[in-house]
Design an enzyme around this catalytic site. Structure first.
Site: not given
Ligand code: NDP
Length: 280
Positions: A49, A93, A116
């Site tokens: 990422k 994460q 997200d």
């Protein structure tokens, strides 16, 4: 012979367009990625990422915390990021260590920086079709369908899997795109009969090669979200048995190189969108 949907190619195209867009922006978009603990797969995802951000011109901050970090400590870091003007997107994460509640963490991220789209505010907005951010994997699938000119309107869409991060939002996006949507899960009876109705079949269950050719209608569009690691190998395989399904499908995503590359791309897109909102 199916058309193989090239997620790598589409992802590269979207990233090139994003890089151009970023060059014309006054604010540099910023993404913070927080990782707690030393799960090797998570470390790779986080590194990827960061690298993807760098390539398109997004500022990224990777915050690596030890597995013993308390929930309060993590929340206080999120609080700092919520108030940091350089940061437009925050991602924590998963998986988190067992002593930290994923829900508490997700809900603590400002909905304006929840790239997200897991926060309940954003989930609710998706339900109403009035959203800033879409969850990255289902959004990536919709981009693939669009780029290959696959119209969802009126189609029988079957989603296998009902997780909060893939199956449920996927079903909602197909519904918004005017598909007739059925969602299957582990208690679905006669799964093969349901999947065989699908014009568009999206599979996200986490079981290698689970969907076989006999479960798919001739000419179906088959989207394989699954990513199953082969033990003791770097190889990843999908939930769809490519060898038996590909000859029946009209379009199919490979694993790797199908849906996977789109997920990070959509995260970058959400971060840029958040930074653009900040300007107005
Ligand atoms: P979850 O484990 O959260 O959900 C799996 C879903 O599959 C559940 O709804 C479960 O049903 C259903 N399921 C399990 N077994 C069966 C079965 N035998 N028949 C029908 N349905 C079944 O997984 P995720 O949604 O998080 O991920 C699914 C897959 O997608 C994984 O391989 C994951 O690695 C991959 N993934 C890939 C991403 C990408 O970027 N390409 C991103 C995110 C995930 P029930 O609810 O009844 O238990």
């Amino acid at each position: 012979m199916a058309v193989i949907i090239d997620g790598k190619q589409i992802s590269a195209e979207v990233r090139t367009a994003l890089a151009e867009e970023i060059k014309s922006m006054k604010t540099v978009p910023g993404l913070a990625v927080v990782i707690v603990g030393e799960d090797p797969a998570s470390q790779i995802y986080v590194r990827n990422k960061g690298k993807a951000c760098e390539e398109v011109g997004i500022y990224s901050e990777i915050i690596e915390l030890p597995a013993e970090t308390s929930q309060d400590e993590l929340l206080s870091i999120i609080n700092r990021l919520n108030n940091d003007p350089k940061i437009h997107g925050i991602l924590v994460q998963s998986p988190l260590p067992k002593h930290i509640s994923e829900k508490a963490v997700t809900e603590y991220i400002s909905p304006d920086k929840d790239v997200d789209a897991f926060n309940m505010v954003n989930v609710g907005r998706i339900m109403f079709g009035d959203y800033d951010f879409l969850p990255c994997t289902p959004a990536g699938v919709m981009v693939l369908l669009e780029k290959y000119g696959i119209d969802v309107t009126g189609k029988e869409c079957v989603v296998v899997g009902r997780s909060n991060i893939v199956g449920k939002p996927m079903a909602m996006l197909l519904l918004h795109a005017h598909g007739t949507v059925t969602v299957c899960h582990s208690r679905t009876k006669n799964l093969g009969e349901v999947t065989k109705r699908a014009d568009i079949l999206v599979v996200a269950i986490g079981k290698a090669n689970f969907i076989t050719g006999d479960m798919v209608k001739d000419g179906a569009v088959v989207i394989d979200v699954g990513m199953n690691r082969v033990p003791d190998s770097k190889k990843v395989i999908g939930d769809v048995d490519f060898a038996s399904v590909e000859p029946k499908a009209s379009y199919i995503t490979p694993v790797p190189g199908g849906v996977g590359p789109m997920t990070i791309t959509m995260l970058l897109k959400n971060t840029v969108k958040s930074a653009q909102k900040d300007l107005t």
